[in-house]
Design a protein around this motif. Structure first.
Motif, PDB file in Angstrom:
ATOM      1  N   ALA A 114      38.821  49.986  41.547  1.00  0.00           N
ATOM      2  CA  ALA A 114      39.796  49.120  42.217  1.00  0.00           C
ATOM      3  C   ALA A 114      41.144  49.837  42.329  1.00  0.00           C
ATOM      4  O   ALA A 114      41.800  49.779  43.370  1.00  0.00           O
ATOM      5  CB  ALA A 114      39.951  47.807  41.443  1.00  0.00           C
ATOM      6  N   SER A 115      41.543  50.548  41.269  1.00  0.00           N
ATOM      7  CA  SER A 115      42.803  51.311  41.316  1.00  0.00           C
ATOM      8  C   SER A 115      42.748  52.379  42.396  1.00  0.00           C
ATOM      9  O   SER A 115      43.716  52.587  43.131  1.00  0.00           O
ATOM     10  CB  SER A 115      43.055  52.012  39.980  1.00  0.00           C
ATOM     11  N   THR A 170      37.066  44.384  44.384  1.00  0.00           N
ATOM     12  CA  THR A 170      36.649  45.155  43.210  1.00  0.00           C
ATOM     13  C   THR A 170      37.454  44.764  41.978  1.00  0.00           C
ATOM     14  O   THR A 170      36.909  44.623  40.879  1.00  0.00           O
ATOM     15  CB  THR A 170      36.805  46.662  43.499  1.00  0.00           C
ATOM     16  N   ALA A 171      38.765  44.574  42.153  1.00  0.00           N
ATOM     17  CA  ALA A 171      39.604  44.187  41.012  1.00  0.00           C
ATOM     18  C   ALA A 171      39.168  42.813  40.477  1.00  0.00           C
ATOM     19  O   ALA A 171      39.110  42.594  39.271  1.00  0.00           O
ATOM     20  CB  ALA A 171      41.069  44.157  41.423  1.00  0.00           C
ATOM     21  N   ARG A 172      38.849  41.898  41.388  1.00  0.00           N
ATOM     22  CA  ARG A 172      38.416  40.558  40.931  1.00  0.00           C
ATOM     23  C   ARG A 172      37.102  40.652  40.176  1.00  0.00           C
ATOM     24  O   ARG A 172      36.884  39.951  39.186  1.00  0.00           O
ATOM     25  CB  ARG A 172      38.271  39.628  42.139  1.00  0.00           C
ATOM     26  N   LEU A 180      40.214  43.934  30.226  1.00  0.00           N
ATOM     27  CA  LEU A 180      40.662  45.196  30.834  1.00  0.00           C
ATOM     28  C   LEU A 180      41.962  45.026  31.599  1.00  0.00           C
ATOM     29  O   LEU A 180      42.578  45.997  32.007  1.00  0.00           O
ATOM     30  CB  LEU A 180      39.590  45.744  31.768  1.00  0.00           C
ATOM     31  N   GLY A 181      42.367  43.786  31.825  1.00  0.00           N
ATOM     32  CA  GLY A 181      43.638  43.569  32.506  1.00  0.00           C
ATOM     33  C   GLY A 181      43.592  43.861  34.001  1.00  0.00           C
ATOM     34  O   GLY A 181      44.609  44.214  34.596  1.00  0.00           O
ATOM     35  N   ALA A 182      42.413  43.712  34.610  1.00  0.00           N
ATOM     36  CA  ALA A 182      42.299  43.998  36.047  1.00  0.00           C
ATOM     37  C   ALA A 182      43.077  42.982  36.882  1.00  0.00           C
ATOM     38  O   ALA A 182      43.285  43.185  38.078  1.00  0.00           O
ATOM     39  CB  ALA A 182      40.834  44.011  36.467  1.00  0.00           C
ATOM     40  N   LEU A 183      43.493  41.894  36.232  1.00  0.00           N
ATOM     41  CA  LEU A 183      44.305  40.889  36.922  1.00  0.00           C
ATOM     42  C   LEU A 183      45.597  41.517  37.446  1.00  0.00           C
ATOM     43  O   LEU A 183      46.120  41.119  38.494  1.00  0.00           O
ATOM     44  CB  LEU A 183      44.621  39.768  35.928  1.00  0.00           C
ATOM     45  N   GLY A 217      46.986  41.450  41.227  1.00  0.00           N
ATOM     46  CA  GLY A 217      48.374  41.172  41.590  1.00  0.00           C
ATOM     47  C   GLY A 217      48.962  42.286  42.446  1.00  0.00           C
ATOM     48  O   GLY A 217      49.633  42.028  43.441  1.00  0.00           O
ATOM     49  N   ASP A 218      48.677  43.541  42.082  1.00  0.00           N
ATOM     50  CA  ASP A 218      49.223  44.675  42.838  1.00  0.00           C
ATOM     51  C   ASP A 218      48.775  44.647  44.296  1.00  0.00           C
ATOM     52  O   ASP A 218      49.570  44.894  45.206  1.00  0.00           O
ATOM     53  CB  ASP A 218      48.766  45.999  42.212  1.00  0.00           C
TER      54      ASP A 218
END
Lengths: 427, 466
Positions: free
Chosen positions: A108-109, A123-125, A134-137, A141-142
């Protein structure tokens, strides 16, 4: 007996204060995210190390850690080409184990850096669903910030903040403050985040990134000495850091030292020829009367942007609008806006329309760009120029004065133009 | 058999990774260089190749095009080849036995192979000759030092025996076929030494020398170095100690619990030392266990899955310590109450029971909770070392990391002991002090118990959440 109960209450209160510091947080003592943490600070050495590890045993962990290192190097060098390898490694990791959350989150990054925002969001969701720790939230947001869904982003950030805060998260909240025109709050927030990041052992490019953000924020409101201090701190933390060099170049230009500014931009552009550096060089050579050198630098802008496959479209659109290709700029701006309806997307559209002489449409777009109340000299300069073209001298004067008040030397070319326009609006 | 099948599948999986669609290993910004040295009896032939990817090639073509007609003409090409090769020779250092020698140009070639997006790349070849001989040849390439790109040096010989760390063949076929698979490292070889007349002429594979930076960088990069001198090793160990100390001072590691324990027990210097040491030892053991488990069972083992369980164990231990502290204190209060009622026992009321609380067993358990969650940094260091076959050095680094942690923890502990004593002396005139000192251990027992419960709760939540 009473003293005892008081003490117990005190002890409980003390426990309430100290317990949070003991709880495992997303960025401490969980399995390493090599794209972020300061372990193995020498990125190239670490990549060599993990290449060997992947060769010996290409399991999802090794592949993901390698990809995270590639991501980190691309942040350091500013070269997005690094990410092709990261993407392949992650695809391979996920083909072996489709639900390996760290790989999903890293992917996702990567998508986000490559401006593939739809894929990045999905992907982040998915990473968030697979493993909320993992803090993908934050990544969710980004992407929402990048695509202009500021409320959604704020919600994602605050949900993450409730689970576990981090300096990185605080830096993102500072950006939301900045967009909302609360630059002072943004600086205060960013200063706390920077201190916390350093205190937690932050090093390298990441630590320097915090300093450069503070440099940029201070520059935007004309605090040049503080900006200089921050850029220098960025260079101390990560020698040769291209964005810190660009920051110092910007300051030199603001202080009228063209030679020094050019020298700094050239150093940065040699390491990583990004379009914004080439445009800045073209502008400075133009001011210095070196039209041939200016043309050389300008000539690379389109080539670099084209090869990057859309990542620099916004920078390119603004450049094209000002260099006689406003039609192309408009179509780039419109395409961009389909994905990213954010502050700077509308600003780009407005600037292209303005250069095409469609000032009233430009005004409409510019109002959308300024809807959050962003106090950015360049936005205000655009807004003022558009109002002047529409004959609204009052609005033009107000915006142009505001742009110059924030930082009288916000840009080597635009601040001069803004002053001229302001004089014109005053007549 | 099943394991082997899995290994074969993994190997095939890697082969199946699609080649990366960039013309250059690091993308279209790169400036790539090859330097080949062929050592003969009377001198050295130098084969230098410069391969500019699309963007630097685009910029360079504007330099070549001296009359600005957007065409590169034959004379312009000719002029550029001569100038460029002569300028580039200044960046190539060749010296025999530390005597640097002059390069004489012997040939040039220039071409513009097709690149991406309708752009061309640039390939410049320069040949030079150096007259001279000696026992040791040093070569270095200082051209375009600050640019991103591939840097390769190979060494061969013609008619004489040489021995060198430099490879004898080019893995990129002189910058014409870059390795495209995932595990291909970008070469960054900037210098090398060729020993002449020694060895059987065999050569070892090139070792990329990582850039050196801050002392902290030394840790990561030194273990990946092929050759490691005593000084460098000591530097790495010192960096590991510093990293460990910094790690211990970061949030977590039971410093709060330690504080509660030492303050609550009016702890001694020995206890502070013991606590710090047990943290270091348990941390080192934890890192080793996790690292070795990862190495031994890489395929199915996920270190991050261990953390929640380790957290549960930590929480349980802390909880036990807290309850233990409370129980001890209650017993002691009852005991003292008994004294006040006149029952004189004939046992030692020395410091041991009263001030050491739950004793050495408790100390070790407490240390365990501080060290049980191995630091990710230390695990990665160990994995890196194991990966390179430098296991002993990895172990030494992890141990040094533990020493750093211990030092920091002991320092904090000693500070707390001193502060507690100072505080008690200061307050000794207060009439409420005896009550406070009686109750403090109980209060700290409550603190530790609550912390233990919170740790358990979080660990449980994480276990269920992931």
């Amino acid at each position: 007996m009473r003293i005892r109960s008081v003490l117990i209450v005190l002890a409980l209160a003390a426990a309430a204060v100290v317990v949070p510091s003991l709880l495992p947080s997303a960025n401490h003592d969980s399995y390493p995210d090599l794209s972020r943490i300061g372990v193995l600070p020498d990125t190239s050495g670490a990549i060599t190390l993990f290449l060997g590890r992947v060769e010996a045993d290409p399991n999802p962990i090794n592949l993901t850690l390698l990809a995270q290192l590639e991501l980190r190097r691309s942040r350091e060098t500013g070269d997005i080409a690094e990410l092709a390898k990261a993407e392949s490694a992650l695809e391979e990791a996920l083909s072996q184990q489709p639900d390996y959350a760290p790989a999903v989150s890293t992917l996702a990054s990567v998508y986000s850096v490559l401006h593939r925002f739809d894929e990045a969001l999905t992907t982040a969701r998915r990473a968030q669903d697979l493993n909320p720790r993992l803090g993908a939230l934050v990544l969710v947001g980004d992407v929402l910030v990048a695509t202009g869904d500021y409320q959604g982003a704020a919600a994602a950030y605050s949900e993450q903040a409730a689970a576990s805060g981090s300096p990185g998260l605080a830096a993102r909240l500072a950006y939301l403050d900045e967009l909302a025109g609360k630059v002072e709050e943004a600086i205060a927030q960013m200063e706390r985040a920077t201190a916390a990041h350093l205190a937690a052992g932050g090093v390298g490019e990441e630590a320097a990134w915090f300093q450069v953000r503070l440099g940029d924020l201070n520059f935007s409101i004309g605090r040049l000495a503080e900006a200089d201090r921050r850029y220098q701190a960025g260079l101390d933390l990560f020698p040769g850091y291209w964005s810190a060099l660009a920051g110092r170049a910007k300051l030199s230009a603001a202080g009228g030292d063209l030679d020094r500014a050019i020298e700094l931009y050239e150093t940065a552009a040699t390491a990583i020829p990004r379009p914004e550096l080439m445009i800045a060089l073209g502008d400075l050579y133009t001011i210095a009367g070196e039209s041939e050198l200016a043309a050389d630098r300008y000539a690379t802008v389109e080539v670099i942007a084209e090869l990057a496959g859309g990542v620099y479209d916004r920078t390119l659109a603004l450049y094209l609008a000002e260099h006689g290709k406003a039609g192309e700029a408009l179509s780039l701006a419109e395409t961009g806006l389909e994905v990213r309806r954010d502050v700077y997307g509308y600003d780009t559209l407005a600037w292209a329309l303005y250069h095409l002489g469609r000032a009233s449409e430009a005004r409409e777009a510019m109002d959308k760009a300024l809807a959050l109340g962003t106090r950015d000299s360049q936005l205000l300069f655009h807004s003022g120029a558009i109002s002047l073209a529409l004959g609204d001298k009052v609005r033009a004067a107000a915006d142009l004065a505001a742009a110059l008040e924030l930082n009288p030397a916000f840009h080597p070319l635009y601040s001069v133009e803004a002053a001229q326009m302001l004089a014109e609006a005053g007549r | 058999m099943r394991r082997m099948a899995a290994a074969v599948m993994i190997a095939c999986g890697l082969v199946a990774i699609p080649a990366i669609g960039f013309a250059h290993p690091l993308g279209n910004f790169t400036t790539n260089q090859f330097l080949g040295v062929m050592v003969g009896p009377a001198g050295v032939e130098i084969d230098y190749v410069l391969d500019l990817a699309e963007i630097p090639a685009f910029q360079e073509r504007r330099v070549i095009d001296t009359n600005d007609d957007d065409q590169v003409s034959q004379p312009e090409e000719e002029a550029y080849r001569q100038t460029a090769c002569s300028e580039l020779s200044g960046g190539i250092g060749v010296s025999f036995d530390e005597q640097s020698l002059v390069l004489t140009g012997t040939g040039t070639a220039l071409s513009f192979p097709e690149g991406q997006a309708g752009l061309v790349t640039l390939r410049l070849e320069c040949s030079y000759r150096v007259e001279g001989s000696g026992s040791s040849l040093q070569v270095e390439n200082n051209n375009y030092a600050e640019r991103i790109g591939w840097r390769e040096i190979v060494a061969g010989s013609d008619g004489i025996a040489i021995s060198s760390e430099l490879p004898s063949t080019s893995v990129s076929a002189r910058l014409t076929a870059y390795p495209k698979d995932l595990t291909a490292a970008t070469l960054d070889v900037r210098s090398g030494v060729v020993l002449i007349g020694v060895g059987d002429g065999s050569v070892s594979p090139a070792v990329a020398v990582p850039a050196t930076g801050t002392p902290m960088d030394a840790l990561g990069s030194l273990i990946s170095r092929g050759d490691l001198g005593t000084g460098a090793a000591l530097l790495a160990l010192a960096a590991a100690v510093a990293l460990g100390a910094g790690h211990a001072l970061a949030p977590g590691h039971g410093k709060t619990i330690m504080a509660a324990y030492l303050v609550g027990n009016r702890g001694t210097v020995q206890q502070a030392l013991g606590l710090g040491l047990s943290v270091a030892v348990s941390h080192t053991v934890g890192v080793l266990a996790l690292g070795l488990a990862t190495v031994a069972a890489t395929r199915s083992f996920r270190p991050e899955r261990v953390y929640p369980y380790a957290s549960v164990v930590s929480g349980l231990i802390v909880l036990a310590i807290g309850i233990g502290l409370m129980v001890r204190t209650i017993r002691r209060i009852r005991h003292q109450a008994a004294h006040r009622h006149g029952h004189h026992h004939d046992h030692d009321h020395g410091s041991r029971e009263v001030s050491s609380g739950i004793g050495w067993k408790g100390l070790v358990a407490l240390g365990l909770t501080g060290g049980l969650l191995p630091s990710a940094s230390a695990v990665v260091l160990l994995l890196g070392a194991v990966n390179l076959g430098r296991v002993e050095f990895g172990l030494a680094l992890v141990a040094a990391f533990g020493v750093g942690m211990a030092t920091a923890m002991v320092a904090v502990g000693l500070g707390l002991v001193a502060a507690t004593r100072f505080g008690i002396r200061k307050m000794s005139t207060a009439t409420w002090l005896p009550r406070l000192t009686a109750v403090l251990p109980a209060a700290m027992g409550v603190v530790v118990t609550v912390i233990g419960m919170a740790m358990l709760l979080t660990a449980g939540r994480n276990l269920l959440g992931s």
